[in-house]
Each structure stands twice: as C-alpha cells, then as structure tokens.
Design an enzyme around this catalytic site. Structure first.
Site, short mmCIF file in Angstrom:
data_model
loop_
_atom_site.label_atom_id
_atom_site.label_comp_id
_atom_site.label_asym_id
_atom_site.label_seq_id
_atom_site.Cartn_x
_atom_site.Cartn_y
_atom_site.Cartn_z
N LYS A 35 1.02 -1.28 0.01
CA LYS A 35 -0.04 0.10 -0.05
C LYS A 35 0.84 1.21 -0.18
CE LYS A 35 -3.77 -2.51 2.34
NZ LYS A 35 -4.29 -2.91 1.07
N CYS A 36 1.62 1.21 -0.76
CA CYS A 36 2.80 2.47 -0.77
C CYS A 36 2.68 2.88 -2.28
CB CYS A 36 4.27 1.74 -0.57
SG CYS A 36 5.45 2.74 -0.85
N GLY A 37 3.22 4.08 -2.32
CA GLY A 37 3.33 4.98 -3.46
C GLY A 37 4.24 4.22 -4.45
#
Length: 159
Positions: A35-37
């Site tokens: 759930k990271c950029g």
C-alpha cells in the site's frame, strides 16, 4: 566475510529459508509494501525477473510494515496481492523489520555493505533495493524512487 547467500531468512510460511538456494545468481533484494506509492514497482521488478531470470538473476522481496504501516497484511494476504495484482513469480518472504532493534540480520548486513546517502545506514522507505553479485557481495544500493528498469544496465554487467 560471509556471503549474502550464507544467510538464512524466514519464508512466507514462517519456516526457515536459506539464501544458499540462490548461490551463484545475481540478486536484487528489495523491502516491499502493498500500500505504498512505490508499490507499482512490483511490475518493473517482475519484468526484470522474467527478462534476466534465465541468465541467473533473481528478485527477492521482503515485505516490511515499518514505513507508514503500508504492509498491514499477513503472509497470505501479501502473497495474494502480489500474485493477483502484479502476477509476481519471484519469491516473497515473511514480513520483516529492516531498521531498529529487531531488524533482520540480512538487512543489517546489506545496509552495512552499501550505505545510503552521506553514509547513512537506515533504510528510508519501502522499495529500497540492493544488488548482489554472483559471489554474494553487495554491489549497489538504490533509493526507493529508483525505478527497476533503471537498474537493468547494472544487472546486465553482473550477468
């Protein structure tokens, strides 16, 4: 000095996994998060894995929840996400810490071998990448913003 492939890590199922399995291969070791950029980098990592795998290259992913709680899932959720979202076929190990008192020994070694900017040891964010040669020596550290395809030329030199 001990080779990176002499380390034992925790497999996604919680059991022990020896990096000796990948002795003689060029490795790209990455701390990952779902759930990271930077999560779309899974696509580029998989492309490298598929392109160079037949020549003796392997991506090894180590999920980490230390940066913005961006890897909250358990091993099964992480595996499903990687497989269903990015068709990941490279190994994804158990979730680990990469910094602090409980940092995995593999990452302690990688950070010592290849410090970051101005000699910093700590990993700053998800998707920090370490390139390891066929002899198990850490060759380079790449920042999270470094896209996997930008590493291709360095991988080719080691193959």
């Amino acid at each position: 000095m001990e080779a990176i492939t002499d380390f034992e890590v925790k497999a996604a199922d919680g059991g022990a996994a020896s990096l000796d399995t990948w002795r003689g291969k060029v490795l790209l070791i990455v701390n990952t998060a779902s759930k990271c950029g930077f999560t779309p980098q899974y696509e580029g990592l998989e492309a490298l894995h598929r392109k160079y795998g037949p020549q003796g290259f392997e991506v090894l992913a180590f999920p980490c929840n230390q940066f913005g709680a961006q890897e909250p899932g358990d091993a099964e959720e992480i595996a499903n996400f990687c497989s269903l979202t990015y068709d990941v076929t490279f190994p994804v190990f158990a979730k680990i810490d990469v910094n602090g008192p409980h940092a995995d020994p593999l990452f302690e070694r990688l950070k010592a071998d290849a410090p970051g900017l101005l000699g910093s040891k700590a990993i700053k964010w998800n998707f920090t990448k370490f390139l390891v040669d066929r002899e198990g020596r850490t060759v380079e550290r790449y920042a999270p913003a470094t896209r996997p395809e930008a590493i291709a030329a360095d991988i080719e030199k080691l193959l």
